[in-house]
Design a protein around this motif. Sequence first.
Motif, PDB file in Angstrom:
ATOM      1  N   LEU A 249       0.830  -1.087  -0.070  1.00 41.05           N
ATOM      2  CA  LEU A 249       0.189   0.106  -0.118  1.00 41.05           C
ATOM      3  C   LEU A 249       0.951   1.299   0.193  1.00 41.05           C
ATOM      4  O   LEU A 249       0.526   2.414  -0.759  1.00 41.05           O
ATOM      5  CB  LEU A 249      -1.049  -0.049   1.220  1.00 41.05           C
ATOM      6  N   ALA A 250       1.899   1.185   0.846  1.00 41.03           N
ATOM      7  CA  ALA A 250       2.807   2.383   0.812  1.00 41.03           C
ATOM      8  C   ALA A 250       3.488   2.641  -0.772  1.00 41.03           C
ATOM      9  O   ALA A 250       3.526   3.654  -1.172  1.00 41.03           O
ATOM     10  CB  ALA A 250       4.034   2.201   1.819  1.00 41.03           C
ATOM     11  N   PHE A 251       3.906   1.408  -1.333  1.00 45.87           N
ATOM     12  CA  PHE A 251       4.217   1.504  -2.754  1.00 45.87           C
ATOM     13  C   PHE A 251       3.295   2.249  -3.576  1.00 45.87           C
ATOM     14  O   PHE A 251       3.603   3.022  -4.466  1.00 45.87           O
ATOM     15  CB  PHE A 251       4.708   0.066  -3.096  1.00 45.87           C
ATOM     16  N   PHE A 252       1.823   1.782  -3.589  1.00 42.97           N
ATOM     17  CA  PHE A 252       0.998   2.294  -4.135  1.00 42.97           C
ATOM     18  C   PHE A 252       0.750   3.697  -4.071  1.00 42.97           C
ATOM     19  O   PHE A 252       0.522   4.727  -4.909  1.00 42.97           O
ATOM     20  CB  PHE A 252      -0.377   1.781  -3.688  1.00 42.97           C
ATOM     21  N   ASN A 253       0.914   4.274  -2.864  1.00 43.64           N
ATOM     22  CA  ASN A 253       0.824   5.831  -2.407  1.00 43.64           C
ATOM     23  C   ASN A 253       1.967   6.357  -3.124  1.00 43.64           C
ATOM     24  O   ASN A 253       1.657   7.628  -3.539  1.00 43.64           O
ATOM     25  CB  ASN A 253       0.821   5.910  -1.006  1.00 43.64           C
ATOM     26  N   ALA A 254       3.210   5.908  -3.208  1.00 41.60           N
ATOM     27  CA  ALA A 254       4.380   6.488  -3.690  1.00 41.60           C
ATOM     28  C   ALA A 254       4.091   6.831  -5.210  1.00 41.60           C
ATOM     29  O   ALA A 254       4.491   7.853  -5.957  1.00 41.60           O
ATOM     30  CB  ALA A 254       5.681   5.851  -3.408  1.00 41.60           C
ATOM     31  N   VAL A 255       3.573   5.747  -5.917  1.00 44.18           N
ATOM     32  CA  VAL A 255       3.244   5.689  -7.325  1.00 44.18           C
ATOM     33  C   VAL A 255       2.329   6.652  -7.627  1.00 44.18           C
ATOM     34  O   VAL A 255       2.425   7.535  -8.598  1.00 44.18           O
ATOM     35  CB  VAL A 255       3.022   4.211  -7.932  1.00 44.18           C
ATOM     36  N   VAL A 256       1.427   6.792  -6.868  1.00 42.87           N
ATOM     37  CA  VAL A 256       0.171   7.685  -7.181  1.00 42.87           C
ATOM     38  C   VAL A 256       0.590   9.020  -6.899  1.00 42.87           C
ATOM     39  O   VAL A 256       0.169  10.059  -7.789  1.00 42.87           O
ATOM     40  CB  VAL A 256      -1.092   7.336  -6.343  1.00 42.87           C
ATOM     41  N   THR A 257       1.541   9.218  -5.900  1.00 45.38           N
ATOM     42  CA  THR A 257       2.026  10.587  -5.547  1.00 45.38           C
ATOM     43  C   THR A 257       3.127  11.293  -6.863  1.00 45.38           C
ATOM     44  O   THR A 257       2.961  12.490  -7.303  1.00 45.38           O
ATOM     45  CB  THR A 257       2.833  10.723  -4.319  1.00 45.38           C
ATOM     46  N   PRO A 269       8.750  15.632  -7.751  1.00 44.12           N
ATOM     47  CA  PRO A 269       7.642  14.652  -7.601  1.00 44.12           C
ATOM     48  C   PRO A 269       8.562  13.338  -7.037  1.00 44.12           C
ATOM     49  O   PRO A 269       7.664  12.703  -6.186  1.00 44.12           O
ATOM     50  CB  PRO A 269       7.442  14.151  -9.121  1.00 44.12           C
ATOM     51  N   ALA A 270       9.622  13.380  -7.426  1.00 48.23           N
ATOM     52  CA  ALA A 270      10.562  11.903  -6.700  1.00 48.23           C
ATOM     53  C   ALA A 270      10.797  12.171  -5.249  1.00 48.23           C
ATOM     54  O   ALA A 270      10.557  11.282  -4.560  1.00 48.23           O
ATOM     55  CB  ALA A 270      11.827  12.019  -7.496  1.00 48.23           C
ATOM     56  N   LEU A 271      11.096  13.134  -4.847  1.00 47.09           N
ATOM     57  CA  LEU A 271      11.106  13.449  -3.408  1.00 47.09           C
ATOM     58  C   LEU A 271       9.845  13.172  -2.439  1.00 47.09           C
ATOM     59  O   LEU A 271       9.739  12.716  -1.524  1.00 47.09           O
ATOM     60  CB  LEU A 271      11.522  15.018  -3.274  1.00 47.09           C
ATOM     61  N   LEU A 272       8.602  13.799  -3.318  1.00 44.85           N
ATOM     62  CA  LEU A 272       7.476  13.568  -2.566  1.00 44.85           C
ATOM     63  C   LEU A 272       7.023  12.086  -2.476  1.00 44.85           C
ATOM     64  O   LEU A 272       6.342  11.638  -1.721  1.00 44.85           O
ATOM     65  CB  LEU A 272       6.393  14.474  -3.029  1.00 44.85           C
ATOM     66  N   ALA A 273       7.373  11.447  -3.576  1.00 49.73           N
ATOM     67  CA  ALA A 273       7.142  10.009  -3.463  1.00 49.73           C
ATOM     68  C   ALA A 273       7.785   9.303  -2.384  1.00 49.73           C
ATOM     69  O   ALA A 273       7.145   8.249  -1.979  1.00 49.73           O
ATOM     70  CB  ALA A 273       7.649   9.340  -4.905  1.00 49.73           C
ATOM     71  N   VAL A 274       9.156   9.457  -2.265  1.00 43.82           N
ATOM     72  CA  VAL A 274       9.760   9.195  -1.216  1.00 43.82           C
ATOM     73  C   VAL A 274       8.980   9.230   0.207  1.00 43.82           C
ATOM     74  O   VAL A 274       9.089   8.692   0.920  1.00 43.82           O
ATOM     75  CB  VAL A 274      11.263   9.404  -1.116  1.00 43.82           C
ATOM     76  N   VAL A 275       8.786  10.508   0.431  1.00 41.72           N
ATOM     77  CA  VAL A 275       7.879  10.964   1.394  1.00 41.72           C
ATOM     78  C   VAL A 275       6.711  10.325   1.568  1.00 41.72           C
ATOM     79  O   VAL A 275       6.662   9.801   2.998  1.00 41.72           O
ATOM     80  CB  VAL A 275       7.868  12.367   1.517  1.00 41.72           C
ATOM     81  N   ALA A 276       6.101  10.065   0.559  1.00 39.71           N
ATOM     82  CA  ALA A 276       4.751   9.242   0.614  1.00 39.71           C
ATOM     83  C   ALA A 276       5.033   7.820   0.997  1.00 39.71           C
ATOM     84  O   ALA A 276       4.270   7.420   1.846  1.00 39.71           O
ATOM     85  CB  ALA A 276       4.212   9.387  -0.659  1.00 39.71           C
ATOM     86  N   PHE A 277       6.134   7.148   0.681  1.00 35.90           N
ATOM     87  CA  PHE A 277       6.340   5.650   0.936  1.00 35.90           C
ATOM     88  C   PHE A 277       6.828   5.676   2.568  1.00 35.90           C
ATOM     89  O   PHE A 277       6.192   4.719   3.210  1.00 35.90           O
ATOM     90  CB  PHE A 277       7.576   5.241   0.194  1.00 35.90           C
ATOM     91  N   CYS A 278       7.397   6.628   3.138  1.00 38.83           N
ATOM     92  CA  CYS A 278       8.022   6.517   4.339  1.00 38.83           C
ATOM     93  C   CYS A 278       6.785   6.682   5.244  1.00 38.83           C
ATOM     94  O   CYS A 278       6.698   6.373   6.479  1.00 38.83           O
ATOM     95  CB  CYS A 278       9.009   7.615   4.640  1.00 38.83           C
ATOM     96  N   TYR A 313      -5.845  12.949  -4.574  1.00 43.45           N
ATOM     97  CA  TYR A 313      -5.601  12.139  -3.688  1.00 43.45           C
ATOM     98  C   TYR A 313      -6.576  11.608  -2.498  1.00 43.45           C
ATOM     99  O   TYR A 313      -6.487  10.534  -2.037  1.00 43.45           O
ATOM    100  CB  TYR A 313      -4.367  12.769  -2.810  1.00 43.45           C
ATOM    101  N   LEU A 314      -7.330  12.624  -2.320  1.00 44.97           N
ATOM    102  CA  LEU A 314      -8.464  12.202  -1.429  1.00 44.97           C
ATOM    103  C   LEU A 314      -9.300  11.242  -1.966  1.00 44.97           C
ATOM    104  O   LEU A 314      -9.748  10.198  -1.258  1.00 44.97           O
ATOM    105  CB  LEU A 314      -9.346  13.333  -0.926  1.00 44.97           C
ATOM    106  N   VAL A 315      -9.676  11.334  -3.194  1.00 44.77           N
ATOM    107  CA  VAL A 315     -10.443  10.117  -3.963  1.00 44.77           C
ATOM    108  C   VAL A 315      -9.646   8.839  -3.825  1.00 44.77           C
ATOM    109  O   VAL A 315     -10.114   7.792  -3.780  1.00 44.77           O
ATOM    110  CB  VAL A 315     -10.738  10.518  -5.401  1.00 44.77           C
ATOM    111  N   TYR A 316      -8.117   8.960  -4.251  1.00 43.28           N
ATOM    112  CA  TYR A 316      -7.397   7.686  -4.161  1.00 43.28           C
ATOM    113  C   TYR A 316      -7.374   7.182  -2.682  1.00 43.28           C
ATOM    114  O   TYR A 316      -7.410   5.761  -2.581  1.00 43.28           O
ATOM    115  CB  TYR A 316      -5.970   8.208  -4.433  1.00 43.28           C
ATOM    116  N   MET A 317      -7.350   8.043  -1.566  1.00 39.94           N
ATOM    117  CA  MET A 317      -7.478   7.268  -0.028  1.00 39.94           C
ATOM    118  C   MET A 317      -8.757   6.600  -0.167  1.00 39.94           C
ATOM    119  O   MET A 317      -8.992   5.639   0.587  1.00 39.94           O
ATOM    120  CB  MET A 317      -7.476   8.616   0.669  1.00 39.94           C
ATOM    121  N   GLN A 318      -9.948   7.158  -0.646  1.00 41.40           N
ATOM    122  CA  GLN A 318     -11.315   6.222  -0.394  1.00 41.40           C
ATOM    123  C   GLN A 318     -11.163   4.894  -1.227  1.00 41.40           C
ATOM    124  O   GLN A 318     -11.531   4.049  -0.907  1.00 41.40           O
ATOM    125  CB  GLN A 318     -12.119   7.098  -1.198  1.00 41.40           C
ATOM    126  N   ILE A 319     -10.426   5.083  -2.707  1.00 41.39           N
ATOM    127  CA  ILE A 319     -10.136   3.787  -3.405  1.00 41.39           C
ATOM    128  C   ILE A 319      -9.349   3.014  -2.564  1.00 41.39           C
ATOM    129  O   ILE A 319      -9.603   1.484  -2.450  1.00 41.39           O
ATOM    130  CB  ILE A 319      -9.660   4.123  -4.398  1.00 41.39           C
TER     131      ILE A 319
END
Length: 382
Positions: A249-257, A269-278, A313-319
Amino acid sequence: MKSRRSERPATAASTTTPGAPAHLPTPEDRGTRVLTNLNRPFVVGFFLTFGGLAAFALGAAISSLVTIWIYIAFALFAALGLDPLVRRLEKHGTKRAWAIVIVYFVFAVVLVGILWLIIPTVVSQIAQFVTDLPSMVGAFRKTDLYAWLQTQFGPQVPQLLAEVQKFLTDPGNIATIGGGVLQIGISIGTSISGFIIIIVLSLYFLATLPEMKRAFYRMVPARTRPLTSELTEEITESVGGYLGGMVVLAFFNAVVTFILYSVLGLPFPALLAVVAFCLTIIPLVGTVLFWGVASVVALFASPLSALIFAASYLVYMQIEAYVLTPRVMNKAIAVPGSLVVIGALVGGTLMGLLGALVAIPVTASILLIIKKVFIPKQDAAV
């Protein structure tokens, strides 16, 4: 003529069976013994003080080894997370030793590849963020949102923005946050050594996990070993499934971000993807926390793009909550939402990130023990 010895009444000792104790201590005897000890206050005080000092020393030793306990806990949970992959390879005829080698080799290749692709980009984007911050702040001052904030809150808004800009563009402040340049270097070295220790420990735990389970079963009475074995296997499987699911799920969040930031033209985008995974690997609160952080970062670049990102991203959170999580977490034990919140709060308060990570598996394990052990006993009680 009867002798006087035969006329003596039988005593309690004469009526006891051979081998039985001549006299059992009564409550009066125990009370007398306590009073006797209290009559020697020096001895009592010495032993009480010695016991208190021993307990204090033991507590200090345990607290001083808290880093080691954290390493062990992380390594054990990593081993439980990789164990389902190893067992899946074992089902296809691979020996456990070779299955462990294959899993760790693939894990190492994936980790090195991700770091090789991300670290240079992240480092360059951090430098670019520091360089572009004044221009981003200047662009933000020209937006309608800044004008509205200044109208509502007065001159405090530009002053606060100037202080934030001054603080972020001063390298000395960044070094101060980490405790100085030397402290930053020590922290990086400690983190790297801790990561290596966790990897090595998880390898040993994964290799000896069946033996560890069998040794644990031998420590419980024989009559409860089947139930203990069933509970242990179910708990370890659920923990492994949960940890693997959280990584997915964390990997999916990073990809979507990364996709949203790239499509919307937002910076880093890459920096925020890493932050999203962490952040999103933290259960329950991680996704919401990252949603706020990423929306605020996007706000400095473009308020309209920030609004689109926040809504998307709020829509993705619901998905994720209603589609991805049930499919990914199908092997984990279901935990009521209220207990998830309470467990995450308690675990995070007591043990920080580690406590937040293990809160849900521990809560699920407690619920499983209550369901399989406590409730049947209560139902059987008449």
